[in-house]
Design a protein around this motif. Structure first.
Motif: not given
Lengths: 383, 248
Positions: A275-301
């Motif tokens: 839709f004329g913009k990078p996928l990451i410019r959608n809030q829903v995608i940013r939230h997915k990525l943030a949730d992924m990163k949160m779980r990733l960091d928790a497992v690593k700790a």
């Protein structure tokens, strides 16, 4: 040794080692992995190359030709870098000695170490561990494969299944029943490829294609008593001790593959235009990525702190079981989100995320299923 | 027989280079740095010559700030027998590096300088040649194959027309091309051992070298970004488009 600013657990030596493993993966693995996945096995040559690069020896005693390291973080770095090839089967099979060879090094005689451990660490031979049977896996104390003493040999009868590197293995560290019922009747034998009465057949799987997983059959298979690792009927503890390290390494794999999923999703979300913009410019995608990163960091700790405790000779059995569950369920969640972000591109063969997604289940099942891990942890904590 | 190998600390080849906003250079703060890949090839060649018994000592030399120690540690992990850190926080131009390397070469009584043909940061491709000129010794650059026998080195060079074989008397300067060898993987025990080997520190002044100011960087700009492609409908259109650009 000064630690890096980002973590109290990793120093410059870990990072220097990482750079070498990364180069090895880029040069020796990534260009070939699709072919090995299709062939459903790794070439023996890769084991020799990995040994030449000093990768197979990490964490093993010097007397076996290993490289002793002061902590588990070297193994974590090694796994993290191998995971960048995006193939769980590669790690399982190339590193199958990681579960097959420790009992030989811990309990074996000098001659057994020279015969069965050193050539494996040198990449000349392949080792596999065989515990699970068609009738059961985690219930080790109930295993049925029987070894009956006959002079200077054992006569082995029974079968094993889900054996990683089982088709190619030269030396199989095999759990057999030499005594009565229960955990007090189990011994470990090294069964060599080519022993009369030993045959095998490959298993086809949902994932881990690059790993030659096999069923093994023993029919009046004569194994020299000299191949027994440790005292007769004393194999159970050696097997159980092995499980702890195996579970930490499976948790490491789960985290490392989740990290690949996250990184591939992030790159894709930035590049993909919709839709004329990078996928990451959608809030829903940013939230997915943030949730992924949160779980990733928790497992690593979680992983790092338990790796630190095990490196300091502690045995947090319940905690390690829960770590494995934490890591594997986080991987399932993260791989699923990664597939959603990649969409059709993630569904195609050749995408790392596609393969990792297919391989999430082997980690929630193998090395102790989610349910077994939970129950073991509960019992260990006196519930 | 001693060989000197010069090793330069550069931005890692995997890093996407960013130009500073004021155009005064590229960003190096917080960026992963590594040994110049051509210097890794030079190190590998030196180690192979030592393994073959052609040389007995490998002295790795670097010029730069405190962090260059990491580059020397990498050289020691490769198998350098000694490491010299010429400490200098300023800009090191090729002529400065050449003067310093020539001074170390003389001081150590070396027979060979093996260097990368160029560093991947400024791609100057000058230092090795300048060292040979300053010392008035033979040079064989862009080596694709090296053989040392007694007081001579045979070097197969990669030149525009193909391969050229040179025989040079030692002492000499050899610069390594990309295909000379594939550097080995450094093993963890070697990385660990290398951390404990003492490094010899010196300065340009100690070596009696003055820094050159022969080159002035006027401005650093990023390469132009790729322009948008054109879709053509037929092969004829494609050929016409290529002709229009002078490519066919």
């Amino acid at each position: 040794m000064p630690v890096s600013a980002a973590s109290p657990f990793y120093n410059q030596e870990h990072e220097d080692f990482r750079a070498q493993v990364r180069r090895f993966v880029e040069r020796e693995i990534v260009p070939h992995i699709e072919r090995w996945e299709a062939a459903e096995e790794l070439p023996r040559e890769l084991h020799r190359k990995a040994a030449d690069a000093g990768l197979l020896q990490i964490g093993f005693p010097e007397r076996a030709g290993g490289v002793e390291v002061p902590d588990l973080f070297y193994m974590i770095v090694l796994t993290e870098e191998l995971a960048r090839a995006g193939s769980g089967g590669l790690i399982a099979s190339l590193m199958s000695h990681g579960i097959a060879t420790p009992p030989i090094c811990h309990t074996g005689s000098a001659e057994q170490i020279a015969r069965f451990a050193a050539p494996v660490l040198a990449g000349e031979k392949i080792g596999a561990l065989a515990i699970t049977e068609p009738s059961g896996g985690s219930d080790v104390a109930a295993l049925k494969t029987r070894a009956v003493r006959d002079g200077e040999h054992y006569l082995v009868n029974g079968s094993k299944t889900f054996i990683t590197s089982g088709m190619r293995a030269d030396y199989i560290t095999c759990a057999v029943r030499t005594g009565g019922e229960g955990m007090g009747g189990i011994s470990l034998l090294v069964i060599e490829a080519g022993t009369p009465g030993f045959s095998r057949s490959p298993l086809q799987k949902m994932g881990w294609w690059a790993s030659d997983t096999a069923s093994l059959y023993f029919q009046d298979c004569r194994v020299p008593v000299a191949n027994r690792i440790g005292a007769e009927n004393m194999g159970f503890m050696a097997i159980m001790m092995n499980f702890n390290q195996e579970r930490i390494m499976l948790a490491t794999q789960a985290w490392a593959f989740a990290k690949v999923c996250y990184e591939d999703s992030l790159i894709y979300a930035r590049e993909r235009q919709t839709f004329g913009k990078p996928l990451i410019r959608n809030q829903v995608i940013r939230h997915k990525l943030a949730d992924m990163k949160m779980r990733l960091d928790a497992v690593k700790a979680h992983l790092d702190i338990l790796a630190w405790r095990v490196s300091h000779k502690q045995m947090p059995v319940a905690e390690v079981c829960l770590l494995k569950n934490h890591a594997c369920t986080a991987l399932e969640w993260i791989a699923n989100e990664a597939m959603q972000i990649l969409g059709g591109a993630g569904y195609l063969r050749g995408s790392r995320v596609e393969r990792i997604y297919r391989e999430t289940k082997v980690l929630t099942i193998g090395g102790g299923s989610l349910e077994i891990m939970k129950d073991l942890a509960g019992k260990q904590m006196g519930y | 027989m001693k060989a000197i190998v010069s090793v330069k600390r550069v931005v890692d080849y995997n890093v996407r280079i960013q130009v500073k906003p004021d155009g005064s250079g590229v960003v190096t703060d917080g960026v992963k740095m590594s040994m110049n890949p051509f210097d890794e090839i030079a190190m590998e060649e030196a180690v192979r010559l030592k393994e073959k018994g052609k040389i007995t000592e490998i002295i790795a030399v670097t010029i730069g700030g405190a962090k260059n120690e990491e580059t020397l540690r990498t050289a020691l992990a490769f198998g350098a027998t000694k490491a010299i850190h010429i400490k200098d926080e300023g800009e090191v131009q090729p002529l400065t590096a050449a003067r310093a390397l020539a001074a170390v070469f003389k001081k150590e009584g070396a027979s060979l300088l093996i260097a990368g043909k160029q560093a991947i940061d400024d791609d100057a491709n000058q230092t090795g040649q300048m060292v040979a000129a300053l010392l008035d010794i033979a040079q064989a650059t862009f080596a694709g194959k090296v053989d040392v026998d007694g007081n001579k080195a045979t070097v197969v060079r990669e030149v525009d027309a193909g391969l050229e074989t040179l025989e040079v008397d030692l002492p000499a300067v050899i610069t390594a091309d990309l295909r000379l060898n594939e550097p080995r993987y450094l093993k963890l025990p070697d990385i660990m051992k290398a951390k404990r080997i003492p490094i010899e520190a010196t300065t340009l002044a100690d070596l009696g070298v003055t820094a050159a100011a022969a080159v002035k960087t006027v401005k650093t700009v990023p390469p132009p970004s790729r322009s948008k492609g054109v879709m053509v409908k037929t092969v004829d259109d494609l050929v016409a488009a290529l002709k229009a650009k002078g490519l066919a």
